[in-house]
Design an enzyme around this catalytic site. Structure first.
Site, PDB file in Angstrom:
ATOM      1  N   LEU A  75       0.921  -1.090   0.032  1.00  0.00           N
ATOM      2  CA  LEU A  75       0.066   0.157  -0.124  1.00  0.00           C
ATOM      3  C   LEU A  75       0.886   1.286   0.069  1.00  0.00           C
ATOM      4  O   LEU A  75       2.038   1.439   0.532  1.00  0.00           O
ATOM      5  CB  LEU A  75      -0.833   0.176   1.230  1.00  0.00           C
ATOM      6  CG  LEU A  75      -1.817   1.138   1.561  1.00  0.00           C
ATOM      7  CD1 LEU A  75      -2.874   1.118   0.724  1.00  0.00           C
ATOM      8  CD2 LEU A  75      -2.217   1.209   3.077  1.00  0.00           C
ATOM      9  N   CYS A  76       0.328   2.214  -0.736  1.00  0.00           N
ATOM     10  CA  CYS A  76       0.987   3.612  -0.403  1.00  0.00           C
ATOM     11  C   CYS A  76      -0.073   4.748  -0.837  1.00  0.00           C
ATOM     12  O   CYS A  76      -1.338   4.400  -0.313  1.00  0.00           O
ATOM     13  CB  CYS A  76       2.141   3.940  -1.421  1.00  0.00           C
ATOM     14  SG  CYS A  76       1.620   4.144  -3.293  1.00  0.00           S
ATOM     15  N   HIS A  77       0.269   5.848  -1.136  1.00  0.00           N
ATOM     16  CA  HIS A  77      -0.722   6.858  -1.070  1.00  0.00           C
ATOM     17  C   HIS A  77      -1.644   6.609  -2.541  1.00  0.00           C
ATOM     18  O   HIS A  77      -2.987   6.590  -2.325  1.00  0.00           O
ATOM     19  CB  HIS A  77      -0.305   8.174  -1.200  1.00  0.00           C
ATOM     20  CG  HIS A  77      -1.201   9.458  -1.047  1.00  0.00           C
ATOM     21  ND1 HIS A  77      -1.007  10.639  -1.271  1.00  0.00           N
ATOM     22  CD2 HIS A  77      -2.366   9.311  -0.488  1.00  0.00           C
ATOM     23  CE1 HIS A  77      -1.957  11.476  -0.903  1.00  0.00           C
ATOM     24  NE2 HIS A  77      -2.924  10.877  -0.331  1.00  0.00           N
ATOM     25  N   ILE A 104      -4.261   4.100  -0.648  1.00  0.00           N
ATOM     26  CA  ILE A 104      -5.094   4.300   0.572  1.00  0.00           C
ATOM     27  C   ILE A 104      -6.144   5.714   0.198  1.00  0.00           C
ATOM     28  O   ILE A 104      -7.189   5.668   0.567  1.00  0.00           O
ATOM     29  CB  ILE A 104      -4.380   4.865   1.688  1.00  0.00           C
ATOM     30  CG1 ILE A 104      -5.431   4.707   3.244  1.00  0.00           C
ATOM     31  CG2 ILE A 104      -3.605   6.103   1.862  1.00  0.00           C
ATOM     32  CD1 ILE A 104      -4.631   4.540   4.568  1.00  0.00           C
TER      33      ILE A 104
END
Ligand SMILES: O=S(=O)([O-])[S-]
Length: 118
Positions: A75-77, A104
């Site tokens: 996961l990242c932004h 996210i």
């Protein structure tokens, strides 16, 4: 980096990720490559924070801390840094890596609008 550069990275939709988070974390590995300040704003349960900017500090521990044959969500932004991490993990021999599509931010928009957006 062009879009096609990441086209071979398998993805998981945020709605599917939510279903997996609800049904239990057993047998799954979760890595969040955002910076600690970002994680402090909004995070998902079960994800281990390994900021991509600190790659040199944690990269050699990956084979010790994670099972390369377990399903691993990254996961990242917005899904770019995590795609990079997925590619690196695949090169290290990880066989079941999934990039959280849209990161996210997508999770906040599509699954849990109560999570802060940034
Ligand atoms: O790298 S990013 O998708 O989090 S902006």
């Amino acid at each position: 980096m062009s879009h096609s550069y990441f086209s071979e990275v398998p993805e998981i939709a945020v709605e599917t990720l939510e279903a997996q988070l609800k049904s239990g974390l057993q047998g799954l590995q979760f890595i969040d490559v955002r910076e600690a300040q970002e994680v402090a704003i909004a995070s998902l349960p079960g994800f281990e924070n390994l900021p991509l900017s600190e790659f040199a500090e944690w990269s050699d521990q990956i084979p010790l801390r994670f099972d390369p044959h377990q399903e691993t969500m990254v996961l990242c932004h917005h899904g770019l840094r995590s795609a990079q991490m997925c590619q690196w993990l695949m090169r290290q021999g990880f066989t079941d890596v999934k990039n959280v599509a849209g990161g996210i931010d997508a999770y906040t928009r599509k699954v849990d609008p109560t999570l802060p957006r940034y």
